[in-house]
Motif scaffolding. Structure first.
Motif, PDB file in Angstrom:
ATOM      1  N   GLY A 193     -44.411 -14.689  64.061  1.00  0.00           N
ATOM      2  CA  GLY A 193     -43.315 -15.381  64.715  1.00  0.00           C
ATOM      3  C   GLY A 193     -43.390 -15.265  66.220  1.00  0.00           C
ATOM      4  N   GLY A 194     -42.770 -16.172  66.937  1.00  0.00           N
ATOM      5  CA  GLY A 194     -42.530 -16.157  68.370  1.00  0.00           C
ATOM      6  C   GLY A 194     -43.621 -15.643  69.274  1.00  0.00           C
ATOM      7  N   SER A 195     -43.297 -15.487  70.560  1.00  0.00           N
ATOM      8  CA  SER A 195     -44.273 -15.046  71.527  1.00  0.00           C
ATOM      9  C   SER A 195     -44.384 -13.528  71.573  1.00  0.00           C
ATOM     10  N   GLN A 196     -43.345 -12.799  71.174  1.00  0.00           N
ATOM     11  CA  GLN A 196     -43.387 -11.352  71.135  1.00  0.00           C
ATOM     12  C   GLN A 196     -43.699 -10.920  69.708  1.00  0.00           C
ATOM     13  N   LEU A 197     -44.671 -10.025  69.564  1.00  0.00           N
ATOM     14  CA  LEU A 197     -45.042  -9.548  68.245  1.00  0.00           C
ATOM     15  C   LEU A 197     -43.896  -8.751  67.652  1.00  0.00           C
ATOM     16  N   GLU A 198     -43.574  -9.024  66.420  1.00  0.00           N
ATOM     17  CA  GLU A 198     -42.501  -8.335  65.734  1.00  0.00           C
ATOM     18  C   GLU A 198     -43.077  -7.551  64.567  1.00  0.00           C
ATOM     19  N   ILE A 199     -42.382  -6.510  64.149  1.00  0.00           N
ATOM     20  CA  ILE A 199     -42.793  -5.762  62.967  1.00  0.00           C
ATOM     21  C   ILE A 199     -42.437  -6.616  61.767  1.00  0.00           C
ATOM     22  N   PRO A 200     -43.420  -6.976  60.952  1.00  0.00           N
ATOM     23  CA  PRO A 200     -43.172  -7.890  59.837  1.00  0.00           C
ATOM     24  C   PRO A 200     -42.429  -7.222  58.688  1.00  0.00           C
ATOM     25  N   THR A 201     -41.648  -8.022  57.982  1.00  0.00           N
ATOM     26  CA  THR A 201     -41.019  -7.556  56.750  1.00  0.00           C
ATOM     27  C   THR A 201     -41.452  -8.408  55.565  1.00  0.00           C
ATOM     28  N   THR A 202     -41.998  -9.578  55.834  1.00  0.00           N
ATOM     29  CA  THR A 202     -42.544 -10.437  54.785  1.00  0.00           C
ATOM     30  C   THR A 202     -43.761 -11.160  55.330  1.00  0.00           C
ATOM     31  N   VAL A 203     -44.632 -11.555  54.434  1.00  0.00           N
ATOM     32  CA  VAL A 203     -45.771 -12.387  54.807  1.00  0.00           C
ATOM     33  C   VAL A 203     -45.972 -13.438  53.725  1.00  0.00           C
ATOM     34  N   ALA A 204     -46.511 -14.570  54.115  1.00  0.00           N
ATOM     35  CA  ALA A 204     -46.807 -15.648  53.177  1.00  0.00           C
ATOM     36  C   ALA A 204     -48.205 -15.438  52.599  1.00  0.00           C
ATOM     37  N   ALA A 205     -48.531 -16.194  51.587  1.00  0.00           N
ATOM     38  CA  ALA A 205     -49.872 -16.139  51.002  1.00  0.00           C
ATOM     39  C   ALA A 205     -50.890 -16.411  52.100  1.00  0.00           C
ATOM     40  N   GLY A 206     -51.938 -15.620  52.141  1.00  0.00           N
ATOM     41  CA  GLY A 206     -52.995 -15.787  53.130  1.00  0.00           C
ATOM     42  C   GLY A 206     -52.755 -15.031  54.418  1.00  0.00           C
ATOM     43  N   GLN A 207     -51.579 -14.435  54.577  1.00  0.00           N
ATOM     44  CA  GLN A 207     -51.282 -13.612  55.744  1.00  0.00           C
ATOM     45  C   GLN A 207     -51.314 -12.144  55.329  1.00  0.00           C
ATOM     46  N   VAL A 208     -51.521 -11.276  56.306  1.00  0.00           N
ATOM     47  CA  VAL A 208     -51.478  -9.843  56.040  1.00  0.00           C
ATOM     48  C   VAL A 208     -51.012  -9.142  57.310  1.00  0.00           C
ATOM     49  N   SER A 209     -50.276  -8.064  57.125  1.00  0.00           N
ATOM     50  CA  SER A 209     -49.885  -7.204  58.236  1.00  0.00           C
ATOM     51  C   SER A 209     -50.294  -5.783  57.899  1.00  0.00           C
ATOM     52  N   LEU A 210     -50.741  -5.078  58.918  1.00  0.00           N
ATOM     53  CA  LEU A 210     -51.151  -3.685  58.784  1.00  0.00           C
ATOM     54  C   LEU A 210     -50.275  -2.846  59.694  1.00  0.00           C
ATOM     55  N   LEU A 211     -49.669  -1.820  59.118  1.00  0.00           N
ATOM     56  CA  LEU A 211     -48.892  -0.846  59.874  1.00  0.00           C
ATOM     57  C   LEU A 211     -49.603   0.487  59.719  1.00  0.00           C
ATOM     58  N   GLN A 212     -49.914   1.135  60.851  1.00  0.00           N
ATOM     59  CA  GLN A 212     -50.591   2.424  60.791  1.00  0.00           C
ATOM     60  C   GLN A 212     -49.896   3.410  61.698  1.00  0.00           C
ATOM     61  N   ARG A 213     -49.858   4.661  61.247  1.00  0.00           N
ATOM     62  CA  ARG A 213     -49.309   5.738  62.063  1.00  0.00           C
ATOM     63  C   ARG A 213     -50.062   7.017  61.713  1.00  0.00           C
TER      64      ARG A 213
END
Length: 178
Positions: A47-67
């Motif tokens: 979404g938008g111009s500022q990267l946001e922490i995702p809570t959902t993704v559509a088919a073909g998308q992926v988000s990686l959270l690492q700590r």
């Protein structure tokens, strides 16, 4: 008559719980003076111009959270279906990076995300629980669900999600530094 909760609502709820757990149960962090400093807000991938922490993704998308550990910086990487990616704090230096995966990597990622075996690797299907303290925790948010792993002795790697994780960490600027 009571209706049953729909499975499609599970992924956003799991993602919200993960974000809370990875950020110490709060979306606020404190600076050196102890003053709260706002973190990026939750939203959808890409979404938008500022990267946001995702809570959902559509088919073909992926988000990686690492700590790394409980107090390490949160690395947030979101990849769109076309291979465009945005990474917040990729190297633990506070820098936001953007780029595009090479066409062959984008194609490989789409094949992996479409693999039916990915549904058996979700946290829910595996009844996954984190077990290590101060380990690198990686969580992939896919349209099939949340898939978490930790770099700790004895942890079994998921086949498909492990390949996705490797592809993403090798194709973006840096891995989390401790």
């Amino acid at each position: 008559m009571l209706s049953r909760p729909r499975p499609r609502l599970l992924a956003p709820l799991l993602a919200a719980a993960l974000v809370g757990a990875l950020t110490g149960c709060s979306l606020l962090d404190r600076d050196a003076a102890g003053t709260p400093a706002a973190q990026p807000s939750a939203g959808t991938a890409g979404g938008g111009s500022q990267l946001e922490i995702p809570t959902t993704v559509a088919a073909g998308q992926v988000s990686l959270l690492q700590r790394l550990g409980a107090d390490g910086p949160l690395r947030t990487l979101s990849v769109e279906r076309n291979g465009a990616w945005q990474c917040l704090d990729c190297a633990g230096d506070g820098v936001t990076s953007r780029g595009t995966l090479a066409p062959e990597l984008t194609e490989r990622l789409q094949v992996l995300l479409a693999n039916p075996a990915l549904t058996t690797e979700t946290d829910q299907a595996r009844k996954y629980r984190t077990t290590c303290i101060d380990a690198l925790t990686s969580s992939l948010l896919t349209s099939t669900g949340l898939i978490t792993s930790q770099d700790c002795p004895g942890e079994e790697r998921t086949a498909v999600a492990g390949e996705i994780l490797l592809l993403l960490t090798q194709a973006t600027p840096a891995e989390v530094n401790g």
